[in-house]
Scaffold this motif. Structure first.
Motif, mmCIF file in Angstrom:
data_model
loop_
_atom_site.group_PDB
_atom_site.id
_atom_site.type_symbol
_atom_site.label_atom_id
_atom_site.label_comp_id
_atom_site.label_asym_id
_atom_site.label_seq_id
_atom_site.Cartn_x
_atom_site.Cartn_y
_atom_site.Cartn_z
ATOM 1 N N SER A 1 -9.421 7.979 -4.283
ATOM 2 C CA SER A 1 -8.745 7.089 -3.329
ATOM 3 C C SER A 1 -9.368 5.695 -3.335
ATOM 4 O O SER A 1 -8.661 4.686 -3.299
ATOM 5 N N ARG B 1 0.831 -1.213 0.000
ATOM 6 C CA ARG B 1 0.000 0.000 0.000
ATOM 7 C C ARG B 1 0.863 1.260 0.000
ATOM 8 O O ARG B 1 0.597 2.198 -0.758
ATOM 9 N N TYR B 2 1.892 1.287 0.835
ATOM 10 C CA TYR B 2 2.689 2.506 0.949
ATOM 11 C C TYR B 2 3.773 2.604 -0.119
ATOM 12 O O TYR B 2 4.060 3.690 -0.624
ATOM 13 N N ALA C 1 0.947 1.379 -4.008
ATOM 14 C CA ALA C 1 -0.424 1.795 -4.309
ATOM 15 C C ALA C 1 -0.617 3.305 -4.189
ATOM 16 O O ALA C 1 -1.207 3.949 -5.068
ATOM 17 N N LYS C 2 -0.113 3.885 -3.117
ATOM 18 C CA LYS C 2 -0.282 5.321 -2.924
ATOM 19 C C LYS C 2 0.573 6.119 -3.903
ATOM 20 O O LYS C 2 0.122 7.095 -4.510
ATOM 21 N N LEU D 1 -6.361 3.112 -4.510
ATOM 22 C CA LEU D 1 -5.656 2.231 -3.572
ATOM 23 C C LEU D 1 -5.768 0.755 -3.939
ATOM 24 O O LEU D 1 -4.742 0.063 -4.034
ATOM 25 N N GLU E 1 -2.654 -1.640 -5.338
ATOM 26 C CA GLU E 1 -2.290 -2.905 -4.699
ATOM 27 C C GLU E 1 -2.312 -4.041 -5.723
ATOM 28 O O GLU E 1 -1.424 -4.910 -5.724
ATOM 29 N N GLU F 1 -2.840 6.216 -6.332
ATOM 30 C CA GLU F 1 -3.737 7.088 -5.561
ATOM 31 C C GLU F 1 -3.277 8.548 -5.552
ATOM 32 O O GLU F 1 -4.050 9.454 -5.908
#
Length: 267
Positions: free
Chosen positions: A123, A93-94, A97-98, A127, A131, A102
């Protein structure tokens, strides 16, 4: 893809240095710092009105912070004795994905004057799609065609990276398979491609054999199928969020194409 990374390419520039590998790695990190600075400069000198840039500047800073947080999480959990899917998905995610989906969408939305509902929709779409993109990358890293991906198929095994694919394999494995995985991952980590001691590329070292054995365990436990299911679920989640946004036709079509191309790809 398929080209030497900076810390390898720069060795030629420091071949007369007493410690060329360390010097090249240091130069590569400085090059990364420089590129981050140049990207920020391009952003603020893009020609857009200051008021528009002011809307998005906090997100630009957040993007950089979250990317570094994700990279740090990956480093901290690389080589974990007990891979964990929840931790792996947090890294995804960090780290990806972001940063990849996002935040760029949110920056574009803010530059265009989007309201709160549209930003929340970005968002909700970005997100899970980000992922899915990284989960596909993890599968391609071990099961993709290196001629298409440009990556050595044993890299994740050699690096003992905390991928969701490895974590799901560990979760599904019994004690006998876990012991086998410990042995294979420890052997893979013992080869260091950066220093030239690994011979995986020639097929004569342990890297390729270890990766093949890990793949066999993963296939037998159907871990790749679990990752495919996670990818499908996240793409469906992203597309559902997109349907809720009531976007103009061209924007909706572009984001639909992005969702499918991110998840269904061979490189």
């Amino acid at each position: 893809h398929g080209r030497p990374t900076a810390h390898l390419a720069l060795r030629e520039a420091v071949r007369d240095h007493p410690q060329p590998a360390l010097a090249a790695r240091s130069l590569a990190m400085l090059a990364g710092d420089l590129l981050m600075s140049m990207a920020g400069q391009l952003f603020v000198t893009s020609g857009l009105p200051a008021a528009y840039l002011g809307r998005a500047r906090p997100l630009w800073a957040a993007l950089a912070r979250e990317l570094i947080a994700g990279e740090c999480l990956e480093i901290l959990h690389t080589g974990s004795a007990a891979p964990d899917t929840a931790i792996s998905l947090k890294v995804v995610r960090y780290k990806t994905a972001k940063y990849t989906v996002e935040q760029p969408l949110l920056i574009g939305a803010l530059l265009g004057g989007a309201g709160e509902r549209l930003r929340a929709g970005c968002s909700a779409y970005g997100l899970p799609l980000g992922e899915a993109f990284q989960l596909r990358d993890d599968l391609l890293g071990l099961f993709g065609d290196p001629a298409l991906t440009g990556k050595d198929g044993s890299d994740d095994v050699r690096g003992h990276r905390p991928t969701a694919l490895l974590a799901e394999t560990w979760r599904l494995a019994g004690e006998e398979d876990r012991e086998r995985l410990r042995t294979l991952l420890a052997a893979g980590a013992g080869t260091d491609k950066d220093t030239g001691t690994d011979t995986a590329d020639t097929g004569t070292g342990t890297g390729t054999a270890d990766a093949d054995a890990v793949r066999d365990v993963m296939r037998r436990l159907k871990a790749p199928d679990r990752i495919e299911a996670m990818i499908t679920a996240r793409v469906e989640q992203a597309l559902h969020a997109l349907d809720e946004l009531d976007l103009p036709g061209p924007a909706a079509a572009a984001l639909n194409r992005l969702a499918h191309s991110a998840a269904v790809r061979r490189s």
